[in-house]
Design a protein around this motif. Structure first.
Motif, short mmCIF file in Angstrom:
data_model
loop_
_atom_site.label_atom_id
_atom_site.label_comp_id
_atom_site.label_asym_id
_atom_site.label_seq_id
_atom_site.Cartn_x
_atom_site.Cartn_y
_atom_site.Cartn_z
N LEU A 27 -4.82 6.02 -4.12
CA LEU A 27 -6.04 5.69 -3.42
C LEU A 27 -7.14 6.69 -3.73
CD1 LEU A 27 -4.48 4.66 -0.01
CD2 LEU A 27 -4.88 3.28 -2.05
N LEU A 31 -8.84 8.33 0.75
CA LEU A 31 -7.53 7.81 1.12
C LEU A 31 -6.43 8.55 0.37
CD1 LEU A 31 -8.45 4.03 0.79
CD2 LEU A 31 -8.56 5.42 2.84
N THR A 34 -1.95 8.70 -0.05
CA THR A 34 -1.21 7.49 0.29
C THR A 34 -0.98 6.69 -0.96
OG1 THR A 34 -2.22 7.41 2.47
CG2 THR A 34 -1.20 5.39 1.68
N ARG A 257 -0.42 1.32 6.57
CA ARG A 257 -1.41 2.07 5.79
C ARG A 257 -1.27 1.73 4.31
NH1 ARG A 257 -2.16 8.58 6.07
NH2 ARG A 257 -3.19 8.13 8.05
N GLY A 261 -4.36 0.13 2.37
CA GLY A 261 -4.85 0.82 1.18
C GLY A 261 -4.85 -0.09 -0.03
#
Length: 347
Positions: A27, A31, A34, A257, A261
């Motif tokens: 990401l 972000l 992740t 998440r 993402g």
């Protein structure tokens, strides 16, 4: 005074797509840290986990619907099921009656449930931006909250964030719910507006987008974020679940998440998959615009620093205090006692 218009979606069966090759996507800086978990082999056995939603399976939650193809939740050991609802209050009712493990709900519904004595805890900020609005046709001369007095106003349902945020707007002008006529229109609430059945309608940014795609033009839009820019939705669990099932909740939040993402990084793929999984997903181009708006609502200065799902506790406390000041709740809510971030994946 409240009325109801018959409005419903017809559920079409979900077609199965061919298995897609798994890609690990890193990401963007906001972000960072992740990575998509779909590349990992799923555990031999899966834990069943039910999400109570505020809506039918619609395009803006595509990432929750495509696990058959993407495997975000299976990779984290979860067999995911989605229970639809008609507003955040519905999501909480499904949670509290044992029909779900977690609720996808709005702050107003959360605050109302807490006031009634429910033991709940918010654990993930889904959309840190306020996406609600009130829309009227230009000819109605409704341009500010005070102009809503005496008007008929559509909402998705009486338990939805559209009603809660409409009340916030009304209070800005010193108005009460009894000063207007609320009409329950369902999610297709721009048709009643265009047909003159209501004077204005409370909606979301994605709802307004779809309305414009269907011919809605020349409108006035009052953005609730201009008055109170609080989170639109969050994940909420029963306090007992929070205390007893932390490992499972961590698995779910990590998978969520991952999926969020992916939708941020791969909106075109998500838009294409929505055709087969979302009941409103027939048009890929429209899907792409809806997903773009929802992706924007998923990020904030706080999430860029701390990762998707992170709360700005000061903003949420301001919202709770505002609801108290406006009379939408009758007792103070101490956010630090009902919101926890210890289950969030590391950024």
């Amino acid at each position: 005074m409240k009325k109801s218009l018959n409005s419903s979606f017809s559920r079409r069966s979900f077609a199965r797509l061919a298995a897609a090759a798994t890609v690990v996507v890193l990401l963007s800086p906001g972000l960072a840290g992740t990575a998509l978990a779909a590349s990992a082999a799923p555990p031999a056995s899966l834990e069943k986990f039910v999400v109570a939603g505020w809506s039918k399976p619609i395009t803006e939650i595509t990432h929750l619907l495509v696990d058959e193809d993407k495997g975000f939740f299976k990779a984290r050991g979860i067999e995911l099921r989605y229970v639809p609802g008609a507003g955040g209050g519905d999501a909480l009712r499904n949670l509290l009656t044992g029909q779900a493990d977690i609720a996808f709900t709005d702050p107003g519904s959360f605050f109302s449930a807490l006031e009634k004595g429910e033991k709940l805890r918010a654990i993930y900020d889904i959309y840190p931006q306020n996406v609600f609005n009130v829309v009227s046709l230009k000819g109605s001369n409704i341009g500010k909250p005070a102009d809503l007095k005496g008007k008929k106003i559509g909402v998705y349902s009486l338990s939805s964030g559209t009603r809660q945020n409409l009340l916030v707007l009304l209070h800005q002008a010193g108005l009460r719910e009894s000063d207007v006529t609320i009409v329950v229109t369902g999610l297709l609430n721009f048709a009643p507006l265009m047909q003159g059945q209501v004077d204005a309608t409370a909606a979301t940014d994605t709802g307004l987008l779809v309305g414009r795609q269907k011919g809605l033009a020349d409108v006035n839009v009052m953005e609730v974020k201009d008055y109170l820019n609080v989170s639109s939705d969050m994940f909420v669990v029963r306090e007992e679940t929070y205390q007893r099932k932390k490992p499972l909740l961590r698995q779910f939040l990590a998978a969520y998440r991952d999926s969020a993402g992916w939708m941020i990084k791969q909106p075109d793929e998500a838009a294409a998959l929505a055709v087969n999984y979302a009941i409103d997903g027939k048009d890929v181009a429209v899907n792409r615009e809806i997903i773009g708006l929802r992706n924007l609502a998923s990020v904030s200065a706080t999430t860029r620093k701390n990762g998707l799902g992170a709360f700005d506790l000061a903003v949420l406390q301001k919202a709770a205090d505002t609801y108290l000041a406006l009379g939408l709740v009758q007792r103070p809510i101490k956010i630090s006692e009902v919101v926890s971030q210890d289950l969030l994946p590391a950024p």
